[in-house]
Design a protein around this motif. Structure first.
Motif, short mmCIF file in Angstrom:
data_model
loop_
_atom_site.label_atom_id
_atom_site.label_comp_id
_atom_site.label_asym_id
_atom_site.label_seq_id
_atom_site.Cartn_x
_atom_site.Cartn_y
_atom_site.Cartn_z
N GLY A 144 -0.05 -3.62 4.42
CA GLY A 144 0.79 -2.44 4.12
C GLY A 144 0.01 -1.16 3.98
O GLY A 144 0.52 -0.08 4.28
N GLY A 195 -11.07 -0.18 8.96
CA GLY A 195 -10.49 1.15 9.11
C GLY A 195 -11.31 2.16 8.31
O GLY A 195 -12.11 2.93 8.85
N THR A 196 -11.14 2.09 7.00
CA THR A 196 -11.79 3.06 6.11
C THR A 196 -13.31 3.12 6.31
O THR A 196 -13.89 4.19 6.41
O1 LIG Z 1 -3.56 -4.32 8.30
C1 LIG Z 1 -4.00 -3.38 7.61
C2 LIG Z 1 -3.34 -3.03 6.32
O2 LIG Z 1 -2.14 -3.76 6.21
C3 LIG Z 1 -5.18 -2.59 8.07
O3 LIG Z 1 -5.56 -3.05 9.38
C4 LIG Z 1 -6.38 -2.79 7.15
O4 LIG Z 1 -6.10 -2.41 5.86
C5 LIG Z 1 -7.58 -2.02 7.71
O5 LIG Z 1 -7.85 -0.93 6.92
P1 LIG Z 1 -9.09 -0.96 5.86
O6 LIG Z 1 -10.33 -1.37 6.63
O7 LIG Z 1 -9.15 0.46 5.37
O8 LIG Z 1 -8.71 -1.95 4.82
#
Ligand SMILES: O=C(CO)[C@H](O)[C@H](O)COP(=O)(O)O
Ligand SMILES: [Co+2]
Length: 224
Positions: A144, A195-196
């Motif tokens: 989410g 992601g982050t």
């Molecule tokens: O599925 C996801 C969240 O539901 C995203 O792909 C996941 O959170 C990747 O982001 P981060 O590396 O920032 O956690």
């Protein structure tokens, strides 16, 4: 032996510059682009859908790894296929019949992934699902939102899968970073979503290379 695949999650990017952000990650060595589709029903957030994926498709050759956090997985297969999705990963918690969803995805020319939330036991994916799917996604955060804390306890599921299915693509998603990659790599995950830690990195190429080296090193213990 499954090779290391690094898949930046565009959820963490500046959506006002999606094309530039996505292509920047590919230039920095990303193998796939992880596109988080959220419908506001399966998860309490809304992100993107087929129209955005369709616009991004001509911008890059990269493999589109679509993470479908949606309440009705079968409903969106055709739309995502037509938009240019390559992998369609749905949540096993969203259907009573994952096998038929996998067949539908294959019928539309995409690879089929099956995702497990942190609270879903790995047994849900063993057998038919793991044998028919092209990839199993082990969530290491509650789906989410990006930027959450990595749940290391989830990677035991990846180890169970790796020991049984040496050639299966196993993806981990949620909180992957330089300080959490080791446990995922050691547990046998070979597809790393981040992601982050990638979109926030001053040198994403360095992080991607580190992720790749850690996975390739760890995979040697499973050479058949
Ligand atoms: O599925 C996801 C969240 O539901 C995203 O792909 C996941 O959170 C990747 O982001 P981060 O590396 O920032 O956690
Ligand atoms: Co995701």
């Amino acid at each position: 032996m499954p090779k290391a695949i690094i898949a930046p999650s565009v959820l963490a990017c500046d959506f006002a510059n999606l094309q530039a952000e996505a292509t920047r990650m590919v230039k920095n060595g990303a193998d796939w682009l992880h596109l988080d589709v959220m419908d506001g029903h399966f998860v309490p957030n809304i992100t993107m859908g087929a129209p955005i994926i369709k616009c991004l498709r001509p911008c890059t050759e990269a493999f589109f790894d679509c993470h479908m956090m949606v309440a009705d997985p079968a409903r969106w297969v055709e739309d995502i296929a037509q938009a240019g999705g390559n992998m369609y990963t749905f949540h096993i918690e969203a259907t009573k019949d994952p096998v038929s969803v996998i067949h539908l995805i294959h019928k539309h020319g995409m690879k089929a992934g099956v995702a497990l939330k942190p609270g879903t036991p790995v047994e849900a994916a063993l057998g038919d699902v793991a044998e028919l799917a092209d990839m199993i996604l082990i969530m290491t955060v509650e789906p989410g939102f990006g930027g959450q804390k990595y749940k290391e306890e989830c990677v035991a599921k990846a180890l169970t899968l790796r020991q049984r299915y040496p050639h299966l693509d196993i993806e981990v998603d949620g909180g992957l970073a330089l300080d959490t990659i080791d446990s995922s790599a050691q547990a046998g995950a070979n597809v790393i979503v981040a992601g982050t830690s990638l979109f926030g990195a001053p040198n994403p190429h360095e992080v991607i290379t580190t992720f790749r080296n850690k996975v390739n090193e760890a995979q040697k213990q499973w050479i058949q």
